[in-house]
Structures are given as structure tokens and as C-alpha cells.
Scaffold this motif. Structure first.
Motif, PDB file in Angstrom:
ATOM      1  N   ASP A 131      -0.692  10.770  -9.262  1.00  0.00           N
ATOM      2  CA  ASP A 131      -0.414  10.240  -7.923  1.00  0.00           C
ATOM      3  C   ASP A 131      -1.409   9.147  -7.547  1.00  0.00           C
ATOM      4  O   ASP A 131      -1.502   8.754  -6.390  1.00  0.00           O
ATOM      5  CB  ASP A 131      -0.438  11.363  -6.881  1.00  0.00           C
ATOM      6  N   ASN A 132      -2.167   8.659  -8.531  1.00  0.00           N
ATOM      7  CA  ASN A 132      -3.128   7.602  -8.255  1.00  0.00           C
ATOM      8  C   ASN A 132      -2.415   6.262  -8.055  1.00  0.00           C
ATOM      9  O   ASN A 132      -1.371   6.004  -8.652  1.00  0.00           O
ATOM     10  CB  ASN A 132      -4.135   7.471  -9.400  1.00  0.00           C
ATOM     11  N   PHE A 133      -3.013   5.420  -7.210  1.00  0.00           N
ATOM     12  CA  PHE A 133      -2.464   4.085  -6.957  1.00  0.00           C
ATOM     13  C   PHE A 133      -3.343   3.056  -7.659  1.00  0.00           C
ATOM     14  O   PHE A 133      -4.498   2.875  -7.297  1.00  0.00           O
ATOM     15  CB  PHE A 133      -2.435   3.795  -5.451  1.00  0.00           C
ATOM     16  N   ASN A 134      -2.793   2.400  -8.664  1.00  0.00           N
ATOM     17  CA  ASN A 134      -3.538   1.374  -9.388  1.00  0.00           C
ATOM     18  C   ASN A 134      -3.087   0.004  -8.891  1.00  0.00           C
ATOM     19  O   ASN A 134      -2.367  -0.725  -9.571  1.00  0.00           O
ATOM     20  CB  ASN A 134      -3.311   1.521 -10.895  1.00  0.00           C
TER      21      ASN A 134
ATOM     22  N   PHE B  98       2.587   0.753   4.067  1.00  0.00           N
ATOM     23  CA  PHE B  98       1.231   1.257   3.921  1.00  0.00           C
ATOM     24  C   PHE B  98       1.178   2.768   4.153  1.00  0.00           C
ATOM     25  O   PHE B  98       1.904   3.306   4.989  1.00  0.00           O
ATOM     26  CB  PHE B  98       0.282   0.582   4.920  1.00  0.00           C
ATOM     27  N   LEU B  99       0.302   3.427   3.406  1.00  0.00           N
ATOM     28  CA  LEU B  99      -0.051   4.812   3.664  1.00  0.00           C
ATOM     29  C   LEU B  99      -1.458   4.812   4.245  1.00  0.00           C
ATOM     30  O   LEU B  99      -2.427   4.567   3.531  1.00  0.00           O
ATOM     31  CB  LEU B  99      -0.015   5.628   2.362  1.00  0.00           C
TER      32      LEU B  99
ATOM     33  N   GLU C 296      -4.341   3.717   1.820  1.00  0.00           N
ATOM     34  CA  GLU C 296      -4.619   4.417   0.568  1.00  0.00           C
ATOM     35  C   GLU C 296      -3.918   3.755  -0.605  1.00  0.00           C
ATOM     36  O   GLU C 296      -4.484   3.666  -1.703  1.00  0.00           O
ATOM     37  CB  GLU C 296      -4.153   5.872   0.674  1.00  0.00           C
ATOM     38  N   ASN C 297      -2.710   3.272  -0.399  1.00  0.00           N
ATOM     39  CA  ASN C 297      -1.927   2.758  -1.524  1.00  0.00           C
ATOM     40  C   ASN C 297      -2.250   1.313  -1.882  1.00  0.00           C
ATOM     41  O   ASN C 297      -1.850   0.835  -2.946  1.00  0.00           O
ATOM     42  CB  ASN C 297      -0.428   2.904  -1.256  1.00  0.00           C
ATOM     43  N   TYR C 298      -2.956   0.610  -1.016  1.00  0.00           N
ATOM     44  CA  TYR C 298      -3.484  -0.722  -1.321  1.00  0.00           C
ATOM     45  C   TYR C 298      -4.913  -0.799  -0.774  1.00  0.00           C
ATOM     46  O   TYR C 298      -5.202  -0.238   0.290  1.00  0.00           O
ATOM     47  CB  TYR C 298      -2.664  -1.832  -0.664  1.00  0.00           C
TER      48      TYR C 298
END
Length: 299
Positions: free
Chosen positions: A48-51, A221-222, A238-240
Motif C-alpha cells: 500500500d506504499n505510494f511511490n 489527495f489523501l 499521503e499519496n503525493y
């Protein structure tokens, strides 16, 4: 012979019972057990990591932060979920419902600890997502359905009710502004504005029209944290690796800030012209430092 067989079965049952009890204790009360339940099992699941980089964000960036002062946390502080900063004094909350107090001049000297010392670690894991200061107390929120109140030693002193509309929500960020608590909620773009005296909650909508013609909706956005400072809200995604700066009264977005590097920030604090950004991590990940940036000059 029957007595011997029966005796062996009794011994075997006792050994198995002891092993099951020991396994349950490890899984419920130790960091290694939490690692086995959550992180080790996740090695066989999709991450669930955002790269992502700030350049991947579907919004125009008005300012970039690329030079940070990092400070490493002591080994016993894992998975930071929330932060308060007052000058060089820092208060951290963790995914394990812990509160720690430290000073940047000597971060190895810490105080504080577990909010709920008699609750198994497995049940506390992921329950706290953010922290803010309300008067002389620290208020925390996450998945409990209430604001959790702690004193200046990190000891639990009580709770404060959340509005009905937020009791089943996962709170990801909170910040205090003169009797109002701004709240970010998982999987929604809108913030909630909670009046502590009346208990009323209203949606606080961000207006991006000054800085972008793009449509910003609930999938963009999260939010993972929010901080108030001198009339402005600083909201981190969190996601960017992106921070939104908005007028705390009107919701007008003033600036969108990109942050260099790959990082999932778990909360944000602003103090004395500095932006503090902790990062959450899984147990098998390297522990990231808290990054500190100079805030953009106010226009």
C-alpha cells in the motif's frame, strides 16, 4: 499402559496449551508479534506504499522544498503518526498509542510513553493518527471515535466526544485554532471544522481557483495531517509529497508546495517558520527521520 498413555496425552495437552498461550502473548503484546500479524503477512500482499513524486501530483505546484534538516529519532520511537512543534520542543504520537516529548537539541532524551499501558499492543496498533495541543492538554484522534486527552506527561486523562458525523470516521489529522479543531478524514478531500463548545461539525471546503484550473475532487489527495499557524492551514497529503496552504477562514488555497524525494508523510507541524514532517513506516522498513523545512516566505 492406559495410565501411561493418558499421562502422556495430558503432558502433551499442557505443552500445546503453553505454546498456544505463549504464541498469543507474543502476537498480542510484542512488536515482533505485531510485525508477524501485519508486516510479515503483507509481504505476500500488494503493497500500500505510494511511490510518487510531487511532479506526479495532478495539480500545479507553486513552490518546491528541496533542502531539509533531518533528525533521527531514538530507536524506541516507532511509526510516528502525529507531531506538535513549539520551537525546538516536539511532541510525537505513534501508531501504538504512545506520546513522546523531546527537544531537537537532544532528541535521545525523551519522556512519555504508552497512553493505554494495559491494552495489548496489537489492539492499539494503528489506533492513533494525529495529535494537537488544546490548552494545557494534548488531544489525539484516529479510530477511537472520540478525541483522546493526555496531559503534559503523556498520561491519559479522559476523552472528548466527536460529532456524530465523525464517530465512525478514521481521523487522519487534527489541529487547533481558537476553539475550533480542523480535522482531516481518510478518503475525503473536505476537512471538517469542529466547534469544541457546541459540538457542531461543518464541512470546510478548499477553493483551488486562485492557483489551478484543474478539477480537484475526492480522488486527488489523501490528507494525512493538518497544522494551523498564523491564520493559515497547512495540509499534507499521503499519496503525493505535496502540502496545501490555505486561508483558515475562507478555505482559499494560497500555495501548493512540492517536496523533493519519495516520502509518505504522516502528519505536519509548523512553528517559527519551519515545517516539520514525520513519516510512518512498516516495521520491516528503515526508520525515516523527521524532515524539517523552511516555510515559504509569506506574501
Amino acid at each position: 499402559m492406559r495410565n501411561l498413555v493418558s499421562s502422556r496425552r495430558s503432558v502433551l495437552a499442557l505443552v500445546l496449551s503453553f505454546l498456544l498461550f505463549s504464541l498469543a502473548a507474543v502476537l498480542m503484546f510484542t512488536r515482533f508479534g505485531v510485525f508477524l500479524v501485519f508486516d510479515f503477512a503483507s509481504l505476500w500482499r500488494e503493497t500500500d506504499n505510494f511511490n510518487t513524486l510531487y511532479t506526479d501530483a495532478p495539480i500545479e505546484i507553486t513552490h518546491v522544498l528541496d533542502r531539509s534538516e533531518d533528525f533521527e529519532l531514538p530507536r524506541h520511537i516507532e511509526q510516528v503518526s502525529g507531531i506538535i512543534a513549539r520551537g525546538d520542543d516536539v511532541v510525537l504520537s505513534t501508531d501504538q498509542a504512545e506520546v513522546f516529548f523531546l527537544n531537537l537539541a537532544d532528541p535521545q532524551m525523551t519522556s512519555g510513553g504508552n497512553l493505554f499501558p494495559y491494552t495489548p499492543l496489537l489492539l492499539r496498533q494503528g489506533s492513533i493518527e494525529s495529535i494537537t495541543q488544546v490548552g494545557d492538554e494534548n488531544w489525539l484522534a484516529g479510530e477511537y471515535g472520540v478525541f483522546v486527552r493526555a496531559d503534559q506527561t503523556g498520561k491519559f486523562v479522559g476523552t472528548h466526544p466527536l460529532p456524530d458525523a465523525l464517530q465512525s470516521a478514521e481521523i487522519t489529522g487534527i489541529t487547533w485554532m481558537d476553539g475550533i479543531i480542523f480535522v482531516t478524514v481518510d478518503n475525503t478531500m473536505a476537512l471538517a471544522r469542529v466547534d469544541i463548545q457546541t459540538g457542531e461539525s461543518t464541512a470546510f471546503l478548499l477553493d483551488f481557483s486562485l492557483i489551478s484550473d484543474q478539477i480537484i475532487d475526492n480522488t486527488t489527495f489523501l490528507w494525512s495531517g493538518v497544522a494551523y499557524d498564523s491564520g493559515r492551514l497547512y495540509i499534507v497529503a499521503e499519496n503525493y509529497p505535496v502540502i496545501i496552504i490555505a486561508n483558515a477562514i475562507t478555505g482559499q488555497v494560497i500555495e501548493t508546495i512540492g517536496i523533493t524525494g519519495y516520502q509518505e508523510y504522516s502528519d505536519i507541524a509548523v512553528s517559527n517558520g519551519r515545517i516539520f514532517l514525520p513519516s510512518d513506516h512498516n516495521y520491516f522498513d528503515a526508520r525515516p527521520p523527521v524532515r524539517i523545512f523552511r516555510a515559504p516566505a509569506r506574501s
